[in-house]
Design a protein around this motif. Structure first.
Motif, mmCIF file in Angstrom:
data_model
loop_
_atom_site.group_PDB
_atom_site.id
_atom_site.type_symbol
_atom_site.label_atom_id
_atom_site.label_comp_id
_atom_site.label_asym_id
_atom_site.label_seq_id
_atom_site.Cartn_x
_atom_site.Cartn_y
_atom_site.Cartn_z
ATOM 1 N N LEU A 118 -15.353 33.479 78.592
ATOM 2 C CA LEU A 118 -14.542 34.440 79.318
ATOM 3 C C LEU A 118 -13.368 34.857 78.454
ATOM 4 O O LEU A 118 -12.569 34.014 78.038
ATOM 5 N N ASP A 119 -13.305 36.138 78.138
ATOM 6 C CA ASP A 119 -12.110 36.689 77.511
ATOM 7 C C ASP A 119 -11.084 36.846 78.628
ATOM 8 O O ASP A 119 -11.343 37.509 79.637
ATOM 9 N N LEU A 120 -9.924 36.229 78.469
ATOM 10 C CA LEU A 120 -8.948 36.152 79.556
ATOM 11 C C LEU A 120 -8.135 37.429 79.725
ATOM 12 O O LEU A 120 -7.286 37.498 80.614
ATOM 13 N N GLY A 121 -8.352 38.419 78.879
ATOM 14 C CA GLY A 121 -7.622 39.667 79.017
ATOM 15 C C GLY A 121 -6.183 39.582 78.573
ATOM 16 O O GLY A 121 -5.378 40.465 78.884
ATOM 17 N N LEU A 122 -5.846 38.522 77.825
ATOM 18 C CA LEU A 122 -4.488 38.335 77.306
ATOM 19 C C LEU A 122 -4.461 38.714 75.838
ATOM 20 O O LEU A 122 -5.475 38.671 75.143
ATOM 21 N N GLY A 123 -3.291 39.052 75.352
ATOM 22 C CA GLY A 123 -3.144 39.341 73.937
ATOM 23 C C GLY A 123 -3.199 40.828 73.663
ATOM 24 O O GLY A 123 -2.837 41.663 74.495
ATOM 25 N N HIS A 124 -3.692 41.167 72.469
ATOM 26 C CA HIS A 124 -3.725 42.539 71.987
ATOM 27 C C HIS A 124 -4.647 42.560 70.778
ATOM 28 O O HIS A 124 -5.338 41.558 70.504
ATOM 29 N N ALA A 125 -4.677 43.652 70.055
ATOM 30 C CA ALA A 125 -5.552 43.735 68.887
ATOM 31 C C ALA A 125 -5.251 42.594 67.918
ATOM 32 O O ALA A 125 -4.108 42.362 67.550
ATOM 33 N N GLY A 126 -6.295 41.857 67.531
ATOM 34 C CA GLY A 126 -6.127 40.742 66.616
ATOM 35 C C GLY A 126 -5.934 39.408 67.304
ATOM 36 O O GLY A 126 -5.976 38.369 66.646
ATOM 37 N N LEU A 127 -5.723 39.410 68.608
ATOM 38 C CA LEU A 127 -5.473 38.163 69.337
ATOM 39 C C LEU A 127 -6.348 38.125 70.584
ATOM 40 O O LEU A 127 -6.323 39.053 71.390
ATOM 41 N N ARG A 128 -7.129 37.046 70.704
ATOM 42 C CA ARG A 128 -7.916 36.831 71.918
ATOM 43 C C ARG A 128 -7.654 35.428 72.439
ATOM 44 O O ARG A 128 -7.522 34.472 71.671
ATOM 45 N N CYS A 129 -7.584 35.312 73.753
ATOM 46 C CA CYS A 129 -7.533 34.022 74.424
ATOM 47 C C CYS A 129 -8.799 33.904 75.269
ATOM 48 O O CYS A 129 -9.087 34.799 76.079
ATOM 49 N N LEU A 130 -9.548 32.828 75.080
ATOM 50 C CA LEU A 130 -10.857 32.665 75.712
ATOM 51 C C LEU A 130 -10.941 31.340 76.459
ATOM 52 O O LEU A 130 -10.203 30.389 76.158
ATOM 53 N N PHE A 131 -11.882 31.289 77.403
ATOM 54 C CA PHE A 131 -12.308 30.016 77.976
ATOM 55 C C PHE A 131 -13.826 29.969 77.854
ATOM 56 O O PHE A 131 -14.529 30.841 78.371
ATOM 57 N N ARG A 132 -14.318 28.964 77.113
ATOM 58 C CA ARG A 132 -15.765 28.793 76.963
ATOM 59 C C ARG A 132 -16.193 27.636 77.858
ATOM 60 O O ARG A 132 -15.919 26.471 77.543
ATOM 61 N N PRO A 133 -16.844 27.928 78.996
ATOM 62 C CA PRO A 133 -17.193 26.847 79.918
ATOM 63 C C PRO A 133 -18.313 25.978 79.367
ATOM 64 O O PRO A 133 -19.162 26.439 78.591
ATOM 65 N N ALA A 134 -18.284 24.715 79.761
ATOM 66 C CA ALA A 134 -19.402 23.841 79.442
ATOM 67 C C ALA A 134 -20.646 24.369 80.151
ATOM 68 O O ALA A 134 -20.565 25.096 81.152
ATOM 69 N N ALA A 135 -21.828 24.004 79.638
ATOM 70 C CA ALA A 135 -23.077 24.517 80.209
ATOM 71 C C ALA A 135 -23.180 24.198 81.694
ATOM 72 O O ALA A 135 -23.679 25.013 82.478
ATOM 73 N N THR A 136 -22.671 23.049 82.105
ATOM 74 C CA THR A 136 -22.761 22.644 83.511
ATOM 75 C C THR A 136 -21.878 23.487 84.424
ATOM 76 O O THR A 136 -22.093 23.518 85.632
ATOM 77 N N ALA A 137 -20.882 24.171 83.864
ATOM 78 C CA ALA A 137 -19.961 24.979 84.671
ATOM 79 C C ALA A 137 -20.077 26.465 84.364
ATOM 80 O O ALA A 137 -19.288 27.265 84.872
ATOM 81 N N ARG A 138 -21.065 26.829 83.578
ATOM 82 C CA ARG A 138 -21.146 28.206 83.103
ATOM 83 C C ARG A 138 -21.325 29.200 84.250
ATOM 84 O O ARG A 138 -20.605 30.206 84.326
ATOM 85 N N ALA A 139 -22.261 28.928 85.133
ATOM 86 C CA ALA A 139 -22.520 29.866 86.227
ATOM 87 C C ALA A 139 -21.288 30.043 87.100
ATOM 88 O O ALA A 139 -20.934 31.166 87.487
ATOM 89 N N GLN A 140 -20.614 28.934 87.403
ATOM 90 C CA GLN A 140 -19.417 28.996 88.245
ATOM 91 C C GLN A 140 -18.302 29.778 87.558
ATOM 92 O O GLN A 140 -17.616 30.588 88.177
ATOM 93 N N ALA A 141 -18.114 29.558 86.260
ATOM 94 C CA ALA A 141 -17.040 30.226 85.533
ATOM 95 C C ALA A 141 -17.289 31.725 85.418
ATOM 96 O O ALA A 141 -16.376 32.533 85.624
ATOM 97 N N LEU A 142 -18.523 32.114 85.116
ATOM 98 C CA LEU A 142 -18.790 33.526 84.876
ATOM 99 C C LEU A 142 -18.678 34.362 86.144
ATOM 100 O O LEU A 142 -18.543 35.594 86.068
ATOM 101 N N LEU A 143 -18.701 33.720 87.303
ATOM 102 C CA LEU A 143 -18.473 34.443 88.550
ATOM 103 C C LEU A 143 -17.057 35.004 88.638
ATOM 104 O O LEU A 143 -16.790 35.907 89.438
ATOM 105 N N LEU A 144 -16.154 34.479 87.796
ATOM 106 C CA LEU A 144 -14.757 34.930 87.824
ATOM 107 C C LEU A 144 -14.534 36.202 87.008
ATOM 108 O O LEU A 144 -13.426 36.747 87.014
#
Length: 317
Positions: A118-144
């Protein structure tokens, strides 16, 4: 700025990367994450890779260094740090702070390459903040996906996975531990601010990370220790090589005048007071003079430049 080569710059970073007591902040005010791994980095394909129980990081060449000192709110104190900057480029524009699904194609472990994140939508060009869910939580996380960062921060913090801050030359991944290590200052992002106004960043430079080496007069903010001249000397050598030349020259001139018991007036440019960064350098120099020598700077200097220090010295006597 200085004429330090990329090889010299990267050699210094190699000594600081993973060094004990060195805290790192990766990102800008629009999105940043703390990082305090210690250890010996490995050189893999010209990049430095550091791994630990709580995360991993990769540092590549290309950043420019800015060593600096600023004032502390404590009347006898000061702060210091090193900014890793990129020169040139367009002024940063804030992102929309809504989550979107991306492929993590820069993951530090091969098994995580191209995993959904999930790209958290923070930052600007050149900067990304992400959350990479574990496989066990992937479906739940991507719903967000599609939700605003403010509305789902706590839900993400409860999931297993990795928090990521990614810049042009530094990427860090922190193992999720039930808290959210990603921070942002919305007002700064909206205004396009990337760093504190007290940091003397040259025009056209953009700081993407900060290093905070050990401080000679405190263990951490609020916890002082006896002044350590060796720690002080280490940072002063970095400042002399990687600080803003005009400010390091001003500091040297101020120290020389103090050592010669000369008055402060001629430290000012003719007909004007120093700007905020120059005044901060003079005040930091006065505070370091007290810390190093145990002697209060002359009253004429304190009354002109640092009344909080003057009050502290008077209350001490």
């Amino acid at each position: 700025m200085t004429d330090a080569s990329q090889d010299e710059t990267f050699a210094l970073l190699a000594r600081l990367f993973g060094a004990e007591g060195h805290l790192w902040s990766i990102g800008t005010l629009a999105g940043f994450m703390g990082f305090d791994l210690t250890g010996i980095p490995q050189n893999i394909g010209g990049a430095l890779v550091l791994e630990g129980e709580t995360g991993r990081a990769r540092l590549t060449p290309g950043g420019k260094l800015l060593a600096f000192e600023t004032l502390s709110s404590e009347p006898k104190g000061w702060n210091h740090g090193i900014a890793l900057c990129q020169a040139g480029g367009l002024p940063p524009r804030p992102r929309d702070r809504h989550l979107s699904v991306v492929a993590d194609d820069a993951a530090l472990v091969a098994a995580d390459q191209s995993a959904p994140a999930l790209d958290l939508g923070l930052g600007h060009a050149g900067l990304r903040c992400l959350f990479r869910p574990a496989a066990t939580a992937r479906a739940q996380a991507l719903l967000l996906a599609g939700q605003h960062w403010n509305d789902c921060r706590e839900a993400l913090a409860a999931l297993p996975g990795a928090w990521i801050a990614e810049t042009p030359f530094l990427r860090a991944e922190r193992v999720a531990d039930g808290t959210c290590p990603i921070h942002a200052i919305p007002s700064a992002g909206i205004r396009g601010l990337t760093h504190a106004a007290t940091t003397p960043v040259p025009e056209g430079w953009l700081p993407f990370a900060h290093i905070f080496p050990p401080h000679p007069a405190r263990v951490r903010p609020g916890l002082r220790r006896p002044f350590d001249p060796d720690i002080h000397t280490v940072f002063q050598s970095i400042l002399a090589r990687h600080g803003r030349p005009d400010l390091t020259a001003l500091k040297a001139a101020t120290r020389a005048r103090l050592q010669s018991s000369l008055p402060p007036e001629v430290a000012d440019a003719p007909g004007q007071r120093p700007d905020r960064h120059a005044q901060a350098v003079i005040r930091v120099t006065l505070r370091q003079w007290l810390a190093e020598t145990g002697l209060a700077p002359p009253g004429a200097w304190l009354s002109r430049y640092d009344r909080p220090l003057l009050a502290a010295v008077r209350n001490q006597t």
